[in-house]
Motif scaffolding. Sequence first.
Motif, mmCIF file in Angstrom:
data_model
loop_
_atom_site.group_PDB
_atom_site.id
_atom_site.type_symbol
_atom_site.label_atom_id
_atom_site.label_comp_id
_atom_site.label_asym_id
_atom_site.label_seq_id
_atom_site.Cartn_x
_atom_site.Cartn_y
_atom_site.Cartn_z
ATOM 1 N N PHE A 14 37.836 69.673 46.828
ATOM 2 C CA PHE A 14 37.815 69.138 45.883
ATOM 3 C C PHE A 14 36.484 70.221 45.373
ATOM 4 O O PHE A 14 36.947 70.966 44.334
ATOM 5 C CB PHE A 14 37.009 67.879 45.580
ATOM 6 N N ARG A 15 35.605 70.311 46.232
ATOM 7 C CA ARG A 15 34.235 71.508 45.695
ATOM 8 C C ARG A 15 35.216 72.347 45.156
ATOM 9 O O ARG A 15 34.664 73.882 44.817
ATOM 10 C CB ARG A 15 33.524 71.245 46.275
ATOM 11 N N ASP A 16 36.081 73.149 46.631
ATOM 12 C CA ASP A 16 36.417 74.539 46.821
ATOM 13 C C ASP A 16 37.890 74.747 46.298
ATOM 14 O O ASP A 16 38.132 76.072 46.603
ATOM 15 C CB ASP A 16 36.306 75.045 47.925
ATOM 16 N N LYS A 17 38.091 74.234 45.537
ATOM 17 C CA LYS A 17 39.331 74.674 44.538
ATOM 18 C C LYS A 17 39.419 75.687 44.509
ATOM 19 O O LYS A 17 38.952 75.848 43.202
ATOM 20 C CB LYS A 17 39.715 73.504 43.440
ATOM 21 N N GLY A 51 25.039 76.736 48.781
ATOM 22 C CA GLY A 51 24.280 77.994 47.816
ATOM 23 C C GLY A 51 24.267 77.554 46.686
ATOM 24 O O GLY A 51 24.104 78.196 45.508
ATOM 25 N N TRP A 52 25.278 76.308 46.198
ATOM 26 C CA TRP A 52 25.474 75.577 44.935
ATOM 27 C C TRP A 52 23.814 74.975 44.462
ATOM 28 O O TRP A 52 23.221 74.693 45.122
ATOM 29 C CB TRP A 52 26.350 74.294 44.539
ATOM 30 N N GLN A 53 24.114 74.587 42.964
ATOM 31 C CA GLN A 53 22.600 74.354 42.374
ATOM 32 C C GLN A 53 23.498 72.633 42.289
ATOM 33 O O GLN A 53 24.421 72.094 41.789
ATOM 34 C CB GLN A 53 22.176 74.780 41.082
ATOM 35 N N GLY A 54 22.777 71.346 42.390
ATOM 36 C CA GLY A 54 23.266 70.435 41.499
ATOM 37 C C GLY A 54 22.505 68.719 41.807
ATOM 38 O O GLY A 54 21.870 69.082 42.802
ATOM 39 N N THR A 76 28.192 74.771 40.422
ATOM 40 C CA THR A 76 27.447 73.542 40.073
ATOM 41 C C THR A 76 28.119 72.004 40.806
ATOM 42 O O THR A 76 29.205 72.282 40.478
ATOM 43 C CB THR A 76 27.413 73.346 38.767
ATOM 44 N N LEU A 77 27.504 71.411 41.337
ATOM 45 C CA LEU A 77 28.239 69.611 41.934
ATOM 46 C C LEU A 77 26.845 68.230 41.371
ATOM 47 O O LEU A 77 25.987 68.178 41.155
ATOM 48 C CB LEU A 77 27.881 69.511 43.140
ATOM 49 N N ILE A 78 27.903 68.131 39.964
ATOM 50 C CA ILE A 78 26.894 67.047 39.644
ATOM 51 C C ILE A 78 27.606 65.081 39.491
ATOM 52 O O ILE A 78 28.823 65.278 39.859
ATOM 53 C CB ILE A 78 26.690 67.140 37.958
ATOM 54 N N VAL A 79 26.506 64.569 40.156
ATOM 55 C CA VAL A 79 27.403 63.413 40.112
ATOM 56 C C VAL A 79 26.976 62.400 39.648
ATOM 57 O O VAL A 79 25.495 62.482 39.329
ATOM 58 C CB VAL A 79 26.722 63.662 41.998
ATOM 59 N N VAL A 80 27.037 61.219 39.351
ATOM 60 C CA VAL A 80 26.839 60.391 38.501
ATOM 61 C C VAL A 80 26.647 59.499 39.457
ATOM 62 O O VAL A 80 28.971 58.778 39.363
ATOM 63 C CB VAL A 80 27.907 60.291 37.135
ATOM 64 N N ASP A 109 32.440 80.844 33.903
ATOM 65 C CA ASP A 109 32.355 81.765 34.922
ATOM 66 C C ASP A 109 32.329 81.126 35.990
ATOM 67 O O ASP A 109 32.085 81.991 37.372
ATOM 68 C CB ASP A 109 31.244 82.489 34.258
ATOM 69 N N HIS A 110 31.271 79.562 36.121
ATOM 70 C CA HIS A 110 31.510 79.571 37.029
ATOM 71 C C HIS A 110 31.783 77.662 38.062
ATOM 72 O O HIS A 110 31.592 77.547 36.756
ATOM 73 C CB HIS A 110 29.600 78.890 37.796
ATOM 74 N N PRO A 111 32.132 77.916 38.393
ATOM 75 C CA PRO A 111 32.936 76.343 39.145
ATOM 76 C C PRO A 111 31.760 75.701 38.544
ATOM 77 O O PRO A 111 30.793 75.208 39.008
ATOM 78 C CB PRO A 111 32.819 76.168 40.750
#
Length: 117
Positions: A14-17, A51-54, A76-80, A109-111
Amino acid sequence: VLGREETFAWLDDFRDKPSGGFAWARLTGRAGSGKSRLALEFADWTVRERGWQGGFLEFSQLSQFDWEHWQPWGPTLIVVDYALSRPWPDGLSAAVLIRRMAERFGAGDHPVRLLLL
């Protein structure tokens, strides 16, 4: 993540789509089944090793977050957490949030990945 390798691999995919831009997913399961813990470990690993943020965005902060002006400066990965079991604040809903993020970051520009638990 002992015993959850298949789900962790699914989260990696999912992250690396390859499509980049914005994508979202939901992770469901019984209360106490370890969804939050798995997402915490995945987010920590994603930030530390990829190296992602989130990380986790507190459910109570959803309506206060400035979605219209926020701009990611990298992947960026956001988890709710509890996003599918609580009433959303101030007319916001999962569908509205997904639509707003898709419009803003669909060709960004960024996933940007949104994981709803």
